[in-house]
Each structure stands twice: as C-alpha cells, then as structure tokens.
Write an enzyme that holds these catalytic residues in place. Structure first.
Site, PDB file in Angstrom:
ATOM      1  N   GLU A 174       0.822  -1.208   0.000  1.00 52.83           N
ATOM      2  CA  GLU A 174       0.000   0.000   0.000  1.00 52.83           C
ATOM      3  C   GLU A 174       0.859   1.263   0.000  1.00 52.83           C
ATOM      4  O   GLU A 174       0.526   2.256  -0.647  1.00 52.83           O
ATOM      5  CB  GLU A 174      -0.968   0.038   1.180  1.00 52.83           C
ATOM      6  CG  GLU A 174      -1.858   1.258   1.109  1.00 52.83           C
ATOM      7  CD  GLU A 174      -3.158   1.137   1.867  1.00 52.83           C
ATOM      8  OE1 GLU A 174      -3.925   2.119   1.810  1.00 52.83           O
ATOM      9  OE2 GLU A 174      -3.414   0.097   2.495  1.00 52.83           O
TER      10      GLU A 174
ATOM     11  N   GLY B 261      -5.885   5.583  -0.374  1.00 52.99           N
ATOM     12  CA  GLY B 261      -6.178   4.211  -0.746  1.00 52.99           C
ATOM     13  C   GLY B 261      -7.601   3.883  -0.344  1.00 52.99           C
ATOM     14  O   GLY B 261      -8.054   4.283   0.729  1.00 52.99           O
TER      15      GLY B 261
ATOM     16  N   HIS C 271      -4.770   0.928 -14.400  1.00 53.74           N
ATOM     17  CA  HIS C 271      -5.707   1.976 -14.813  1.00 53.74           C
ATOM     18  C   HIS C 271      -5.304   3.270 -14.117  1.00 53.74           C
ATOM     19  O   HIS C 271      -5.067   3.281 -12.916  1.00 53.74           O
ATOM     20  CB  HIS C 271      -7.143   1.592 -14.414  1.00 53.74           C
ATOM     21  CG  HIS C 271      -8.129   2.695 -14.573  1.00 53.74           C
ATOM     22  ND1 HIS C 271      -8.602   3.106 -15.806  1.00 53.74           N
ATOM     23  CD2 HIS C 271      -8.751   3.475 -13.655  1.00 53.74           C
ATOM     24  CE1 HIS C 271      -9.458   4.096 -15.626  1.00 53.74           C
ATOM     25  NE2 HIS C 271      -9.572   4.339 -14.330  1.00 53.74           N
TER      26      HIS C 271
ATOM     27  N   GLY D 222      -7.062   6.639 -14.052  1.00 53.22           N
ATOM     28  CA  GLY D 222      -8.150   7.552 -14.381  1.00 53.22           C
ATOM     29  C   GLY D 222      -7.997   8.872 -13.658  1.00 53.22           C
ATOM     30  O   GLY D 222      -7.124   9.048 -12.807  1.00 53.22           O
TER      31      GLY D 222
END
Length: 141
Positions: free
Chosen positions: A63, A83, A107, A109
């Site tokens: 993380e 997160g 991804h 975005g």
C-alpha cells in the site's frame, strides 16, 4: 519542471519520516515512467510469531508503494490521494533479506487508479501479488 529520478526518490523517502514507513524501514528505491519500487528488510521487526514475514507487513509495503506511485503520477497541487481498497495473495514465505514491491498502473483515471503490485525477494521469487485502488480527491483552498 520534471524532477530527476534521484530527487523524486529523495522526496518520497523524506516525507516517510515519523510514519509507518519509517517504522518498517520501507524505502523507495527505483522510479520510472510508469512504476515505483520500494524495499523493506525482512527481520524480527516484521515477523509473525513463527519467524517469517508477516502478511500485514507485506500489505503495508504494497500500500505504501502503490499510494506513493499514485501521488507521484498525479497533480499534487490540485489533488490528494487515498487508498480505498487493497487485496493481497501471499504466495511464498521469507525469513531474511529484503522484499521489493513494484507498483505499476493497470488503470490511471482522473478519479480512481488501479495498481498492480508484485512483491518479490532478492532472487526475484514472487512473494505476494497485490492490487490497490486509490482515489484522487480535490484539494480545497
């Protein structure tokens, strides 16, 4: 202005002072156009009771590197990153040395990002596979 690789890594490691990353000795060690890599020593500080790497420490490493990657590749003046979900599959145990977590984007975005994070040992054996979803939220003035 684009910062050098060394400056990006230095800045990431500097803001880790007095955080979980410092406690676990997580260090950002490599950076490129679409990835960020961190490492963490495997020793008694990150063991589970039977003397191997704790899965929670592995997830903390994943993380940390994934969130830092989302921050580095975003407009930090306009957005902050959090997160929102992480998954982990632990595949192999390890007792000593270093583990490396390499975060790459699946991804990227405007609002959400999905990162693939492979955790390996020094011999490039796969220790864990993680997926992290982050969200970019607007900074308010």
């Amino acid at each position: 202005m684009q910062l050098s690789k060394e400056k990006v890594l230095e800045a990431a490691n500097k803001v880790s002072k007095n955080t979980l990353m410092e406690t676990l000795n997580i260090e950002m060690v490599d950076y490129g156009d679409h990835f960020l890599t961190a490492r963490m020593p495997v020793n008694s500080r990150v063991y589970q009771p039977d003397g191997i790497l704790h899965g929670g420490a592995t997830v903390a490493l994943a993380e940390s590197v994934g969130s830092f990657a989302s921050v580095i590749f975003s407009d930090q003046e306009k957005f902050f990153v959090r997160g929102i979900e992480i998954t982990a599959n632990h595949l192999k145990s390890i007792k000593e040395g270093f583990v490396y977590a390499k975060a790459t984007f699946l991804h990227k975005g405007r609002t959400t990002q999905l990162l693939d994070i492979k955790v390996t040992d020094e011999a490039d054996n796969l220790i864990a596979v993680c997926k992290l979803t982050t969200i970019s939220l607007p900074r308010t003035k």
